[in-house]
Design an enzyme around this catalytic site. Structure first.
Site, mmCIF file in Angstrom:
data_model
loop_
_atom_site.group_PDB
_atom_site.id
_atom_site.type_symbol
_atom_site.label_atom_id
_atom_site.label_comp_id
_atom_site.label_asym_id
_atom_site.label_seq_id
_atom_site.Cartn_x
_atom_site.Cartn_y
_atom_site.Cartn_z
ATOM 1 N N GLU A 50 -128.018 -41.912 -24.735
ATOM 2 C CA GLU A 50 -127.927 -40.559 -25.315
ATOM 3 C C GLU A 50 -128.275 -40.584 -26.803
ATOM 4 O O GLU A 50 -128.859 -39.635 -27.323
ATOM 5 C CB GLU A 50 -126.526 -39.983 -25.052
ATOM 6 C CG GLU A 50 -126.369 -39.600 -23.578
ATOM 7 C CD GLU A 50 -124.957 -39.704 -23.034
ATOM 8 O OE1 GLU A 50 -123.994 -39.773 -23.823
ATOM 9 O OE2 GLU A 50 -124.814 -39.701 -21.795
ATOM 10 N N GLY B 114 -117.887 -43.237 -18.485
ATOM 11 C CA GLY B 114 -117.907 -41.981 -19.213
ATOM 12 C C GLY B 114 -116.860 -41.021 -18.671
ATOM 13 O O GLY B 114 -115.668 -41.136 -18.971
ATOM 14 N N HIS C 34 -126.592 -46.464 -27.092
ATOM 15 C CA HIS C 34 -126.419 -45.694 -25.850
ATOM 16 C C HIS C 34 -127.667 -44.835 -25.618
ATOM 17 O O HIS C 34 -128.262 -44.339 -26.579
ATOM 18 C CB HIS C 34 -125.177 -44.811 -25.956
ATOM 19 C CG HIS C 34 -124.771 -44.223 -24.641
ATOM 20 N ND1 HIS C 34 -125.425 -43.150 -24.083
ATOM 21 C CD2 HIS C 34 -123.811 -44.581 -23.767
ATOM 22 C CE1 HIS C 34 -124.865 -42.865 -22.915
ATOM 23 N NE2 HIS C 34 -123.882 -43.715 -22.697
ATOM 24 N N SER D 88 -121.774 -43.389 -13.684
ATOM 25 C CA SER D 88 -121.080 -42.815 -12.516
ATOM 26 C C SER D 88 -120.099 -43.782 -11.861
ATOM 27 O O SER D 88 -119.921 -43.761 -10.637
ATOM 28 C CB SER D 88 -122.097 -42.297 -11.489
ATOM 29 O OG SER D 88 -122.867 -41.242 -12.054
ATOM 30 N N GLY E 207 -123.721 -39.763 -15.513
ATOM 31 C CA GLY E 207 -123.248 -38.395 -15.321
ATOM 32 C C GLY E 207 -123.863 -37.681 -14.128
ATOM 33 O O GLY E 207 -123.728 -36.464 -13.998
ATOM 34 N N GLU F 273 -126.848 -49.596 -18.362
ATOM 35 C CA GLU F 273 -126.622 -48.214 -17.950
ATOM 36 C C GLU F 273 -127.958 -47.573 -17.573
ATOM 37 O O GLU F 273 -128.681 -47.079 -18.449
ATOM 38 C CB GLU F 273 -125.988 -47.414 -19.087
ATOM 39 C CG GLU F 273 -124.635 -47.922 -19.524
ATOM 40 C CD GLU F 273 -123.781 -46.826 -20.146
ATOM 41 O OE1 GLU F 273 -122.629 -46.697 -19.733
ATOM 42 O OE2 GLU F 273 -124.272 -46.086 -21.014
ATOM 43 N N ASN G 129 -115.929 -44.551 -22.556
ATOM 44 C CA ASN G 129 -116.728 -43.863 -23.579
ATOM 45 C C ASN G 129 -116.476 -42.362 -23.420
ATOM 46 O O ASN G 129 -116.975 -41.745 -22.487
ATOM 47 C CB ASN G 129 -118.205 -44.199 -23.369
ATOM 48 C CG ASN G 129 -119.118 -43.406 -24.291
ATOM 49 O OD1 ASN G 129 -118.655 -42.752 -25.228
ATOM 50 N ND2 ASN G 129 -120.412 -43.480 -24.029
ATOM 51 N N TRP G 130 -115.705 -41.819 -24.335
ATOM 52 C CA TRP G 130 -115.350 -40.389 -24.223
ATOM 53 C C TRP G 130 -116.485 -39.468 -24.670
ATOM 54 O O TRP G 130 -116.383 -38.255 -24.528
ATOM 55 C CB TRP G 130 -114.075 -40.102 -25.028
ATOM 56 C CG TRP G 130 -112.806 -40.506 -24.318
ATOM 57 C CD1 TRP G 130 -112.693 -41.365 -23.246
ATOM 58 C CD2 TRP G 130 -111.468 -40.068 -24.615
ATOM 59 N NE1 TRP G 130 -111.380 -41.475 -22.868
ATOM 60 C CE2 TRP G 130 -110.605 -40.696 -23.687
ATOM 61 C CE3 TRP G 130 -110.915 -39.221 -25.578
ATOM 62 C CZ2 TRP G 130 -109.222 -40.489 -23.691
ATOM 63 C CZ3 TRP G 130 -109.539 -39.010 -25.582
ATOM 64 C CH2 TRP G 130 -108.708 -39.631 -24.640
ATOM 65 N N LYS G 131 -117.536 -40.048 -25.272
ATOM 66 C CA LYS G 131 -118.669 -39.243 -25.752
ATOM 67 C C LYS G 131 -118.143 -38.101 -26.637
ATOM 68 O O LYS G 131 -117.191 -38.315 -27.381
ATOM 69 C CB LYS G 131 -119.495 -38.736 -24.568
ATOM 70 C CG LYS G 131 -119.882 -39.883 -23.623
ATOM 71 C CD LYS G 131 -120.891 -39.505 -22.585
ATOM 72 C CE LYS G 131 -121.200 -40.726 -21.711
ATOM 73 N NZ LYS G 131 -122.259 -40.497 -20.748
HETATM 74 P P1 13P Z 1 -120.604 -41.489 -16.678
HETATM 75 O O1 13P Z 1 -119.550 -42.510 -16.272
HETATM 76 O O2 13P Z 1 -120.029 -40.146 -16.994
HETATM 77 O O3 13P Z 1 -121.736 -41.477 -15.714
HETATM 78 O O4 13P Z 1 -121.202 -42.008 -18.082
HETATM 79 C C1 13P Z 1 -121.608 -43.331 -18.199
HETATM 80 C C2 13P Z 1 -121.879 -43.618 -19.614
HETATM 81 O O5 13P Z 1 -122.846 -43.154 -20.184
HETATM 82 C C3 13P Z 1 -120.923 -44.481 -20.326
HETATM 83 O O6 13P Z 1 -121.404 -44.857 -21.575
#
Ligand code: 13P
Length: 248
Positions: free
Chosen positions: A95, A229, A93, A208, A169, A163, A9-11
């Site tokens: 976020e 991520g 998600h 993470s 993150g 998640e 997931n590149w966000k």
């Molecule tokens: P990170 O791997 O950067 O912690 O993010 C996880 C995430 O939200 C994937 O959707």
């Protein structure tokens, strides 16, 4: 047995130049032994799908609207994502639940829209740190799982990602016992609701995940892959995670 999936997931990261990371990954894994997916920002979804058209790496989106078309400025529908080359869409998600007020109900509607369009939805759930500390993690996961999935779910397409919000993150991950507890609970809950077909739903862990901790996470009960991520942005890092899943 569920198929294994390494999903990136590149966000809100990456521009046209970053498509080279995707093509590098395709060169590193011409025939991956697990399913591999990249979900870039929408602006580069179509060119990434084109760049990977001969590769064994799928492309997905990070959200969709519940309706197929109409007066919804700024939104994009599931059929439009298919048209752009997407095979998957991440939904719910944390976020988006936080930034855009998405609810279990709206996630369930989007998940239904994804099925109707022929997309595989990756439905995300997970507790906050406060909820975990109050001993509410399984209750929250159970409630989100119940509310975010439509009754008419297409079990061959559905993917779930656990998640924990506090692990995203932050570099912190739950203990392997905590991950196993939630993943076993999700499997049992899905089997109770949807029957035997739920045994094949991939259950991803996200938060993470790095090349250095991937192997132990993938060895954990009912973990069928990861939603990654930050470590999915670079082919070398994501490659290490894919290799760990291939070896699991
Ligand atoms: P990170 O791997 O950067 O912690 O993010 C996880 C995430 O939200 C994937 O959707």
């Amino acid at each position: 047995m569920a198929r294994k999936l390494a999903a990136g997931n590149w966000k809100m990261n990456g521009n046209k130049a970053a498509i080279s990371e995707a093509t590098k990954l395709a060169e590193m894994f011409p025939v991956p032994k697990v399913d591999v997916l990249l979900c870039p920002p929408l602006t580069i979804l179509a060119p990434m799908a084109d760049a990977l058209s001969d590769a064994k790496i799928a492309v997905g989106a990070q959200d969709c609207h519940a309706k197929p078309s109409g007066a919804h400025t700024g939104d994009v529908s599931a059929p439009m994502l298919v048209d752009a080359g997407a095979q998957y869409v991440i939904l719910g998600h944390s976020e988006r639940r936080t930034d855009h007020g998405e609810t279990d109900q709206s996630v369930a509607e989007k998940t239904q829209a994804a099925f109707t369009a022929g997309l595989s939805p990756i439905v995300c759930i997970g507790e906050t740190l406060e909820e975990r500390e109050q001993g509410e993690a399984l209750n929250v996961v159970g409630r989100q799982l119940a509310g975010s999935l439509p009754d008419a779910s297409d079990l061959d397409k559905l993917v779930i990602a656990y998640e924990p919000v506090w692990a995203i993150g932050t570099g912190k991950i739950p203990t392997l016992e905590q991950i196993a507890e939630v993943h076993d609970f999700m499997r049992t809950t899905l089997l109770e609701r949807f029957g035997d077909g739920a045994a094949a739903i991939p259950l991803l862990y996200g938060g993470s995940v790095k090349p250095g901790n991937a192997a132990e996470i993938f060895a954990t009960s009912n973990v069928d892959g990861a939603l990654v991520g930050g470590a999915s942005l670079k082919a070398d890092d994501f490659g290490g995670i894919i290799s760990a899943l291939e070896a699991a």
